[in-house]
Every structure is written in C-alpha cells, then in structure tokens.
Design a protein around this motif. Sequence first.
Motif, PDB file in Angstrom:
ATOM      1  N   ALA A 250       0.851  -1.190   0.000  1.00 35.00           N
ATOM      2  CA  ALA A 250       0.000   0.000   0.000  1.00 35.00           C
ATOM      3  C   ALA A 250       0.887   1.241   0.000  1.00 35.00           C
ATOM      4  O   ALA A 250       1.960   1.246   0.611  1.00 35.00           O
ATOM      5  CB  ALA A 250      -0.917   0.008   1.215  1.00 35.00           C
ATOM      6  N   ARG A 251       0.427   2.295  -0.677  1.00 34.91           N
ATOM      7  CA  ARG A 251       1.204   3.535  -0.748  1.00 34.91           C
ATOM      8  C   ARG A 251       0.327   4.715  -0.345  1.00 34.91           C
ATOM      9  O   ARG A 251      -0.841   4.801  -0.710  1.00 34.91           O
ATOM     10  CB  ARG A 251       1.749   3.751  -2.150  1.00 34.91           C
ATOM     11  N   ALA A 252       0.938   5.642   0.411  1.00 34.50           N
ATOM     12  CA  ALA A 252       0.207   6.827   0.857  1.00 34.50           C
ATOM     13  C   ALA A 252       1.188   7.972   1.029  1.00 34.50           C
ATOM     14  O   ALA A 252       2.412   7.777   1.101  1.00 34.50           O
ATOM     15  CB  ALA A 252      -0.523   6.542   2.174  1.00 34.50           C
ATOM     16  N   ILE A 253       0.641   9.178   1.090  1.00 31.93           N
ATOM     17  CA  ILE A 253       1.419  10.369   1.405  1.00 31.93           C
ATOM     18  C   ILE A 253       0.986  10.850   2.792  1.00 31.93           C
ATOM     19  O   ILE A 253      -0.202  11.076   3.037  1.00 31.93           O
ATOM     20  CB  ILE A 253       1.194  11.486   0.372  1.00 31.93           C
ATOM     21  N   LEU A 254       1.962  10.988   3.687  1.00 29.55           N
ATOM     22  CA  LEU A 254       1.712  11.447   5.047  1.00 29.55           C
ATOM     23  C   LEU A 254       2.096  12.918   5.166  1.00 29.55           C
ATOM     24  O   LEU A 254       3.221  13.302   4.834  1.00 29.55           O
ATOM     25  CB  LEU A 254       2.513  10.619   6.053  1.00 29.55           C
ATOM     26  N   LEU A 255       1.154  13.730   5.617  1.00 29.94           N
ATOM     27  CA  LEU A 255       1.369  15.158   5.814  1.00 29.94           C
ATOM     28  C   LEU A 255       1.185  15.489   7.283  1.00 29.94           C
ATOM     29  O   LEU A 255       0.313  14.917   7.950  1.00 29.94           O
ATOM     30  CB  LEU A 255       0.366  15.974   4.990  1.00 29.94           C
ATOM     31  N   GLY A 256       1.975  16.422   7.796  1.00 34.33           N
ATOM     32  CA  GLY A 256       1.831  16.810   9.180  1.00 34.33           C
ATOM     33  C   GLY A 256       2.353  18.212   9.416  1.00 34.33           C
ATOM     34  O   GLY A 256       3.098  18.765   8.610  1.00 34.33           O
ATOM     35  N   GLY A 257       1.948  18.765  10.548  1.00 37.68           N
ATOM     36  CA  GLY A 257       2.440  20.082  10.912  1.00 37.68           C
ATOM     37  C   GLY A 257       1.747  20.597  12.158  1.00 37.68           C
ATOM     38  O   GLY A 257       0.685  20.104  12.556  1.00 37.68           O
ATOM     39  N   GLU A 258       2.370  21.582  12.799  1.00 39.51           N
ATOM     40  CA  GLU A 258       1.717  22.247  13.919  1.00 39.51           C
ATOM     41  C   GLU A 258       0.500  22.998  13.416  1.00 39.51           C
ATOM     42  O   GLU A 258       0.554  23.620  12.345  1.00 39.51           O
ATOM     43  CB  GLU A 258       2.691  23.209  14.597  1.00 39.51           C
ATOM     44  N   PRO A 259      -0.625  22.947  14.136  1.00 38.49           N
ATOM     45  CA  PRO A 259      -1.818  23.668  13.687  1.00 38.49           C
ATOM     46  C   PRO A 259      -1.499  25.118  13.361  1.00 38.49           C
ATOM     47  O   PRO A 259      -0.822  25.814  14.108  1.00 38.49           O
ATOM     48  CB  PRO A 259      -2.762  23.548  14.886  1.00 38.49           C
ATOM     49  N   PHE A 260      -1.980  25.551  12.215  1.00 40.35           N
ATOM     50  CA  PHE A 260      -1.713  26.895  11.718  1.00 40.35           C
ATOM     51  C   PHE A 260      -2.635  27.871  12.441  1.00 40.35           C
ATOM     52  O   PHE A 260      -3.861  27.742  12.365  1.00 40.35           O
ATOM     53  CB  PHE A 260      -1.961  26.915  10.205  1.00 40.35           C
ATOM     54  N   ASP A 261      -2.067  28.836  13.157  1.00 39.41           N
ATOM     55  CA  ASP A 261      -2.872  29.669  14.050  1.00 39.41           C
ATOM     56  C   ASP A 261      -3.225  31.033  13.468  1.00 39.41           C
ATOM     57  O   ASP A 261      -3.681  31.915  14.196  1.00 39.41           O
ATOM     58  CB  ASP A 261      -2.171  29.842  15.396  1.00 39.41           C
ATOM     59  N   GLU A 262      -3.022  31.221  12.175  1.00 37.91           N
ATOM     60  CA  GLU A 262      -3.378  32.493  11.545  1.00 37.91           C
ATOM     61  C   GLU A 262      -4.629  32.319  10.691  1.00 37.91           C
ATOM     62  O   GLU A 262      -4.765  31.325   9.979  1.00 37.91           O
ATOM     63  CB  GLU A 262      -2.229  33.007  10.663  1.00 37.91           C
ATOM     64  N   ASP A 263      -5.527  33.295  10.768  1.00 33.56           N
ATOM     65  CA  ASP A 263      -6.676  33.309   9.868  1.00 33.56           C
ATOM     66  C   ASP A 263      -6.222  33.767   8.487  1.00 33.56           C
ATOM     67  O   ASP A 263      -5.476  34.738   8.366  1.00 33.56           O
ATOM     68  CB  ASP A 263      -7.747  34.270  10.379  1.00 33.56           C
TER      69      ASP A 263
END
Length: 321
Positions: A250-263
């Motif tokens: 199986a193949r996938a793309i994993l994305l992550g990051g600190e929640p973006f706190d700007e509107d």
Amino acid sequence: MSNLEAHPVEMDCGGEPDPGIEVIGARKVPLGGPRAMLVSRTLPTRDRSMIGAWCFADHYGPDDVAATGGMRVLPHPHTGLQTVSWLFTGEIEHTDSAGVHAMVRPGELNLMSAGHGISHSEVSTPETTVLHGMQLWVALPDVARHGPTGFQFHAPEPVALPGGVVRVFIGSLGGASSPVETATPLLGAEVIVDAGATLALEVDPAFEHGLVLDTPALNFCEVGLEHADLGYAGPGRTELVLHNPRTEPARAILLGGEPFDEDLVMWWNFVGRTHEEIQEYREQWEARDERFGTVAGWTQDHRIPAPPLPNARLRPRKRPH
C-alpha cells in the motif's frame, strides 16, 4: 498547479482542530481542456481546510496521457504559498517567472516558494505515457508571505522500517530528515506499507497529521481508508499505526504540521488575509502586473485568466474545534 475551478470558494485556517480521526473523501476536479484530466481533491474542504500549513492537496492518476492529454497547465499566478510537487510515475516540466526551469520526476521533491508573487507553468513531457502523483500547497505565515520567491529540490533516500519504507521529503520521520526549509514545522513523506503488514510511525504529538491513500485500502489508526481518501488525526498522538490488509503493498502520502494559528483567505491560486488583498492580486494578474513576472517560452496570450470574484465578500471560515 493551478486551481482551475470556474467558481473557487474562499477558505480559511484558524482555531484548533479536533483531535479525533476523520475520513475525508475526495471530490473530482477537472484540470481543464476538452478531455479534462481529473484530479482528486481532499484539501481544502468545508469541514477541513488545513493540516498544519498544508492547505491544498490534489491526487491524480494513474492517468493515461493518450486518453486525457496529460497535464498542460498554462502560466498562472500564486501568492503567499509554496507549491510541492511529488510524482509516482511520469515527468512534468516546470517553468516559473523567477527563471527556474526544472523537471519533476518520481521520488524527487520540487518546492516553489511564491512569496510576494510568482507565475509558473506545468506541462507533462512528450515521453510521459502515464501521469501519477500529488500536488500540494503550503500556506506561508505572515512573517514569510511577502518574502522573495525560491525553489528547492530534494531526492530522499528510502528508509526501511519494520513493515514498510518511507521517503521523507519534508521534515523528519523514521530516523530520516529532509534538508528542505519551510517557514513552519512540517512533515511530508511517501509511505509504503508491505503486503499484510503493520507499520508503526513515531510522530511529533504537537503535529496534526493527514494520510492520503494512493492504493485501494489501508487502515489508519484502526480506521479504514479507501483509494484517494484522506485520513485526519489531530494533535496529541505520539504514534500512527498503519495496517495493510491486502496482498500487495500500500502507498500513501503522510502530511503533518503544527496547527496553523493564523486566519487566512484562500481563493483560486492566492493565499491572503483579506478580501481586499485577494481582489488586488486578481486585478494585478489580469493587468499583467510585474508582480507576477513572465514565464519563458510562452506568449502573453498563453495564460490562465482569473475567474470572477464571487458576489459576496470573501471572509475567513474557521476550522472545526
């Protein structure tokens, strides 16, 4: 890549995301032209507009270029974001108004920073018979969005882990780190899970994560995903467990990051903060303002015109709490 929707909607990032597991199904969006290559879009949606600073995710293919004509995206503008190109199969020629000419190939990251403004084109090469990959956007924070344009390239080595393999093109995962610089903490990786195997990935609990599935089925933290689905996991997790129930990898793309706190407001190919900013960007693109430069190899008539703004004022929309 350009957002070629005739009536694009504005999107906002702000607030704290739900820490639970969500499954976001993809919607089909044509890239234009008489035969219209289709892409599967999972970001943004009205329910989930971002994952960290990742604000746009298109998954496409395997696409028979002989049937669809492949990718031919004429010069178009961007502001306030970075584009991230990642291919599984095929080849795309990238040309931008900062003078960068590059080939996007499988397993090689191409990241373009739009900063205060850039334009570019993307065209699949004549040698490409099957086109298959992902196009992603990253929203730049206020301190970086008016900065200069830029381009980064990285070809990550595969890293074998119990149950699978990862290729880390942004951030760190599984003991591997990418040298690519981003304005906010991010993760981007291709993940292969062996047939019938379980792959446990240690992750930063400060990050929220999304997994876009390229193959038919995968269990993401005990939740089943189907082809082109995006599985979302909120912050607080130290481990993501992927199980492949099938007899093929199986193949996938994993994305992550600190929640973006700007509107922010995202409309068409622009990321801004207000209706007035977006309106200005659109007017400048239509007026062929020097903000976006010119793309070598194309005439002035070869460009994607901006769609009309909606009748209503563009306003930020909050993310779910």
